[in-house]
Every structure is written in C-alpha cells, then in structure tokens.
Design a protein around this motif. Structure first.
Motif, short mmCIF file in Angstrom:
data_model
loop_
_atom_site.label_atom_id
_atom_site.label_comp_id
_atom_site.label_asym_id
_atom_site.label_seq_id
_atom_site.Cartn_x
_atom_site.Cartn_y
_atom_site.Cartn_z
N GLY A 192 0.80 -1.21 0.00
CA GLY A 192 0.00 0.00 0.00
C GLY A 192 0.84 1.27 0.00
O GLY A 192 2.07 1.23 0.04
N PRO A 193 0.18 2.42 0.03
CA PRO A 193 0.89 3.70 -0.05
C PRO A 193 1.50 4.10 1.29
O PRO A 193 1.05 3.66 2.35
N ALA A 194 2.51 4.94 1.24
CA ALA A 194 3.12 5.50 2.45
C ALA A 194 3.54 6.93 2.16
O ALA A 194 3.86 7.28 1.01
N ARG A 195 3.55 7.74 3.18
CA ARG A 195 3.92 9.15 3.04
C ARG A 195 5.41 9.33 3.31
O ARG A 195 5.86 9.18 4.46
N ARG A 196 6.16 9.67 2.28
CA ARG A 196 7.60 9.82 2.42
C ARG A 196 7.96 10.86 3.48
O ARG A 196 8.86 10.66 4.29
N ASP A 197 7.24 12.01 3.47
CA ASP A 197 7.59 13.09 4.40
C ASP A 197 7.41 12.64 5.86
O ASP A 197 8.22 12.98 6.72
N LEU A 198 6.36 11.87 6.13
CA LEU A 198 6.12 11.43 7.50
C LEU A 198 7.06 10.30 7.91
O LEU A 198 7.49 10.23 9.06
N VAL A 199 7.39 9.42 6.97
CA VAL A 199 8.37 8.37 7.27
C VAL A 199 9.71 8.99 7.59
O VAL A 199 10.40 8.60 8.55
N GLU A 200 10.11 9.98 6.80
CA GLU A 200 11.40 10.63 7.04
C GLU A 200 11.39 11.41 8.35
O GLU A 200 12.42 11.52 9.03
N LYS A 201 10.24 11.93 8.73
CA LYS A 201 10.13 12.70 9.97
C LYS A 201 10.18 11.80 11.20
O LYS A 201 10.86 12.10 12.18
N TYR A 202 9.46 10.66 11.15
CA TYR A 202 9.31 9.83 12.33
C TYR A 202 10.17 8.56 12.32
O TYR A 202 10.31 7.91 13.37
N GLY A 203 10.72 8.19 11.18
CA GLY A 203 11.59 7.02 11.11
C GLY A 203 10.90 5.76 11.58
O GLY A 203 9.78 5.44 11.16
N LYS A 204 11.53 5.04 12.50
CA LYS A 204 10.98 3.78 13.00
C LYS A 204 9.69 3.98 13.79
O LYS A 204 8.96 3.03 14.06
N GLU A 205 9.41 5.22 14.17
CA GLU A 205 8.19 5.53 14.92
C GLU A 205 7.01 5.82 13.99
O GLU A 205 5.91 6.14 14.48
N TYR A 206 7.21 5.72 12.69
CA TYR A 206 6.12 5.97 11.75
C TYR A 206 4.94 5.06 12.09
O TYR A 206 5.10 3.84 12.23
N ALA A 207 3.77 5.66 12.27
CA ALA A 207 2.51 4.96 12.56
C ALA A 207 2.49 4.34 13.96
O ALA A 207 1.59 3.56 14.26
N ALA A 208 3.44 4.71 14.82
CA ALA A 208 3.44 4.16 16.18
C ALA A 208 2.39 4.83 17.05
O ALA A 208 2.01 4.29 18.09
N ASP A 209 1.91 6.00 16.62
CA ASP A 209 0.86 6.73 17.30
C ASP A 209 0.02 7.43 16.24
O ASP A 209 0.48 7.64 15.10
N PRO A 210 -1.21 7.83 16.57
CA PRO A 210 -2.11 8.40 15.56
C PRO A 210 -1.53 9.59 14.81
O PRO A 210 -1.71 9.72 13.59
N GLU A 211 -0.82 10.47 15.51
CA GLU A 211 -0.30 11.68 14.88
C GLU A 211 0.96 11.44 14.07
O GLU A 211 1.45 12.36 13.38
#
Length: 547
Positions: A192-211
């Motif tokens: 599925g799709p993923a947001r590059r900007d948010l992955v780069e911002k949160y790293g391994k914490e991507y999707a670990a919390d709602p925000e």
C-alpha cells in the motif's frame, strides 16, 4: 441478524453456524453497547488478546495488524471475502503477457491531513517495503515485483524496482512472472501507499501513534493507548465514505479470554472469541468459522541447533498426538492438521485439498516410528540418554499459549523422553525472536496472503525473507522458482505439491498442529460483518449496527 460468512475451508460438508439473533448472552447487552457513551455514535468494539505489533503498513507482519490496516488504508484494490474490487484504483489493465499492471487512481483522493494521494505514494510504499535499509520483515511478499529480490538483497537500487508513476494518477507495476492472484495481492497493506515526508520525519516511529501517520482509508486512527485500546474513526474524505456506516471501531486488548466474554455479556464489547473451554456453554449463541490460519511448530534448523538433525524432526512429528492435542487445548473446536498447505486454496481445476490429498503424518502418535527416528538422532548427535536432548519451546505469554505449550511439552517428554523447556514472552517479543532465530521450537502459524499454495510454500525458500527456520533444500527452491514461470496451471500445481512433499515427507521441516476455527460472540445488532480466510480475520468496513 444478517451476516455473511465465508468459511468453507475444508469441504462443503463442514457447515458454518449462522444465527438470526442471540439468546441469553445477547439479551444481556445494553442499548449503549454499540454506541460511544453520550454521543450516539455507532461504535463497534472487538477484542484481541495481545496489542497489535505495528500499524506501519510496510512493517505489519501479523494478521491482527493486517486486519486493522485494511480499515485505515486504501490500497490499489480491496479484497472483500474473495471479491477483488477497486479501492484507490478506479480501474486497471493487464498486459497480454500478464507482466504489466497499469492502475488508474480515482479523482480527488486525499490523505487524512488533506494532502493529495498520488501515484508516487504507492511507488514509495513499495520501494520502502523492498529497501534493504528498512529491513521490512514482510519484504518477501514484494519478490513478485520485477527486481524485487535484487533490490531487497542490495544488488540494485530501489529505483530499479518494477513500479513507477507514469503521472500523478497512474501506477505501473511490472512483475517478475505472471501471477493470476496479483490483483488480490494489490489489496495488501504491505504493498500500500506510504507518506515519504512522514516516514522521514518519524523514522521507525512511523505509525506508532495516531499523529505519526496519515490515513487514506475508510477510517483514521485517532487513539492508541498501547496495551489497552486502539480507536479508529470514520474518515469523511474516503472516496467511498457514503458506504461506511460505522462512526468508530475500537480494538480492546484483553489478555484473558474469559474476561473478554464477561465484557461481551455486560455489553462492553461487540465481538470476542469464546475460549474453547467455554464452547458448549455458548454453542447456541455464537458463530463458528475457519479463519484460514494453519498453526504449526516451526523448527529452527540452523547449523548447530539440535533440530538441524532431520531424524530428530521426524521423531517429533511421530511422537505428537494431534487428536489428543486438539481435544485438550481446543476442546475439538479446531481441526487437527497433518500438512502445511490449506486444503481450500485454489488449485488448477478444484481446491488444492481435493486435487492433492496428503497425510504425511498420523493424527495419533506412532511410538514405534518416533523411537526409531529418535534412536537414529541420538546416534548422530552422540547422545546416550534421550533426556540430554534439550529443546526450548517458545510461545507467547497468554494463558491459552501456556496451555498449548504444556500439552506439547508433556507429549514430547512422555513419548520421546527428551527434555522440553517452555519460554513465554510477549507476542511482539516472540515475533522478534523468530526473526533472529533465537529459539529451538516456536508455536506459530500462517494465514495466506492470496488463495494459492505458493502463499504457504514461499515462506521456506532457503534465502527467503520470511524463512525464520533455516530450512534449506535446493530441489525445493528449484520447484518454487520453476512454478512461477510455468504457464500450464496444472503443471504448476504439480510442482507446488511436489515441493510440499519434499518439505514434509522428505525433510519433516515443521510439525503441523491445527487448522484454526474460531467461535465468536457477536452483537446481534451487527450487520454485514465479513470474514475471510485470506489476508485478514474480519472486515468491518461495510458493517452496520441495526437500530
């Protein structure tokens, strides 16, 4: 209550119970059980015994994570009880050679933060899945993409993966080989799709919390109290929001199954699993269905491990009494398993089980054969006393898992005389220890990602991303690879069956345990609650609560 169930896992003779209303348990449910208190919102709450390990689509490697993600993510397609529908993709076409899929996205697709969904989001999601720097455990599923294995092994760059954006609304995917099931695979959150900007911002914490993520599916994550509950709220920007009737879905973590049943009785939850020791008590008030899960004991065959010895693996398979195990652990709710591939997946002209009946190991223990194999193993291992063979059995820390492990421990120690020690850890820890091969034996299982024998067999390719057992057989690898290029459907299935025979009949590479059948208590007001044996446990996207 009207509810569609797809549970024909073994044969048409196995009838799935459906009901029009609940008896005593349902009658105890309060009018507020399906609504958030004081708001009038339609909320459905279901229980899990462990918190979901991850909500990151590319790092979701469990059925609980996949079931959550189908509610929060719009992939290219959506699998609804085996029917593949367009989701983010409005339409697609396939090249004559079956290698190139061109998906056309719908107009006006939005992420939950208002950002446009584009073809690049899908390209990035798949590249991220296969990028060796990400070390996504589910990357093996992307080996079907052109250059998928080469990218994941670091041989070529992620830009050479067979996926690209022709423009903002067109995703072109090229496969390594034709696969009639790829349209169904395109519904998987890993692709599925993923947001590059948010992955780069949160790293391994991507999707670990709602925000720490954005959502483009029917629901968005609005709360996650880890170990307690996860709340998803209807996404008004989802392209098919008008068809989504629920306002909220809540996943409650309730480790004790009996506690969850009591919560259902009190109207606190809408869906929960009945523990097998309570089966008869709720037989008339619940629904049974096969989940598609094939449970087994995975054996660590890495060099230097005791179970690298084939004769010891055969001894385990003949020492276990699968019928007794199912009675003691599951109250005969599950079905004892004697093979790896689920019988109901699709074959060339029928179901796989009908086309290839196979019982490599007995339902009940064969002590003579077990001891024959054990004697050979002891000789090869240089052991004179069977008790000196010590194996650790890894499992999770729930009461059900403990009971499971204790029955297996008793059978192996009684029938073989070996020493089995139980190690209980959290579900997340168990997954991590599987990946790093820090175990001897582990109770685990698999739910198919698509209805084909390959979905089970590809796990054990010697260099496969998900091969956590150390299994290695060159002939097995050859058959799996050849099957992906064989255009004759019947010949391809013959290859897959030969591979299964090698895996079990020649190598005894795991110990089959059971085909999982769950007994669910369901709010009688719940309508259109869908279940399926591929890719997820159940689907509440189009569910509703009757007035």
């Amino acid at each position: 209550m009207k509810k569609r169930l797809l549970a024909a896992l073994l044969s048409a003779a196995m009838v799935v119970t459906m009901f029009a209303g609940c008896g005593t348990p349902g009658s105890k449910k309060s009018d507020d059980s399906s609504e958030t208190e004081g708001t009038g919102k339609k909320r459905v709450t279901y229980t899990l015994r462990e918190d979901i390990p991850s909500a990151d689509p590319q790092n979701s490697n469990s059925i609980s994570s996949a079931s959550a993600n189908i509610h929060m993510l719009a992939c290219l397609t959506r699998n609804v009880e085996g029917e593949v529908r367009g989701d983010a993709a409005e339409s697609w076409k396939v090249s004559d050679d079956g290698l190139v899929y061109t998906f056309h996205l719908r107009d006006g697709l939005k992420w939950s933060d208002g950002v446009d969904v584009t073809a690049d989001d899908f390209v990035y999601g798949m590249q991220r899945l296969m990028d060796p720097a990400e070390a996504c455990d589910y990357a093996f599923i992307g080996y079907i993409l052109k250059n998928g294995a080469a990218v994941n092994n670091g041989e070529v760059s992620v830009e050479e993966l067979g996926v690209k954006a022709l423009d903002d609304k067109t995703v072109e995917i090229t496969l390594e080989h034709p696969a009639v099931y790829f349209e169904s695979m395109a519904s998987m959150c890993a692709l599925g799709p993923a947001r590059r900007d948010l992955v780069e911002k949160y790293g391994k914490e991507y999707a670990a919390d709602p925000e720490k993520a954005a959502y483009n599916g029917p629901f968005t994550m609005t709360e996650w109290k880890h170990g307690d509950q996860l709340v998803m709220t209807k996404n008004p920007d989802y392209w098919d929001a008008d068809s989504v009737k629920l306002d909220e879905i809540c996943i409650k973590t309730v480790a004790d199954a009996k506690t969850a049943v009591a919560m259902w009785e009190n109207g606190e939850v809408d869906i929960t699993i009945v523990p097998t020791e309570m089966t008869e008590q709720y037989a008339d008030d619940s629904e049974f269905y096969f989940t598609g899960a094939d449970d087994y004991i995975m054996l660590n065959q890495s060099e230097g491990k005791p179970l690298a010895n084939k004769n010891l693996r055969f001894a385990l398979n003949y020492a276990i009494n699968r019928s007794e195990y199912n009675t003691l652990v599951n109250n005969d709710v599950y079905e004892p398993a004697q093979r790896l591939v689920l019988p109901n997946v699709t074959a060339a002209d029928s179901t796989y089980g009908e086309r290839y009946p196979y019982e490599p190991f007995p339902l009940e223990n064969d002590d003579a054969k077990a001891k024959e194999y054990l004697a050979a193993a002891m000789s090869e291992l240089g052991v004179s006393n069977a008790a000196d063979i010590k194996l650790e059995l890894l499992t999770t820390d729930t009461e059900g898992a403990k009971k499971q492990a204790e029955v297996l421990q008793e059978q192996f120690q009684k029938n073989l005389g070996i020493t089995v020690e139980i190690k209980q850890v959290t579900y997340k820890q168990r997954l991590e220890m599987e990946q790093t091969k820090e175990y001897d034996m582990v109770v685990t299982g698999w739910v198919p990602d698509y209805s084909d024998a390959y979905s089970y067999l590809e796990l054990w390719i010697s260099d496969g991303q998900y091969n956590h057992s150390g299994y290695n057989n060159p002939r097995y690898d050859e058959l799996l690879e050849a099957s992906q290029f064989e255009t004759d459907a019947a010949k391809r299935q013959d290859m897959l069956f030969e591979a299964e025979q090698i895996f079990l009949g020649e190598d005894s590479a795991l110990v089959p345990l059971q085909l999982r059948r769950e007994q669910y208590l369901v709010n009688p007001k719940l309508e259109n609650f869908n279940v399926y044996f591929v890719g997820y446990d159940f689907n509440l996207v189009y569910a509703d609560l009757a007035e």
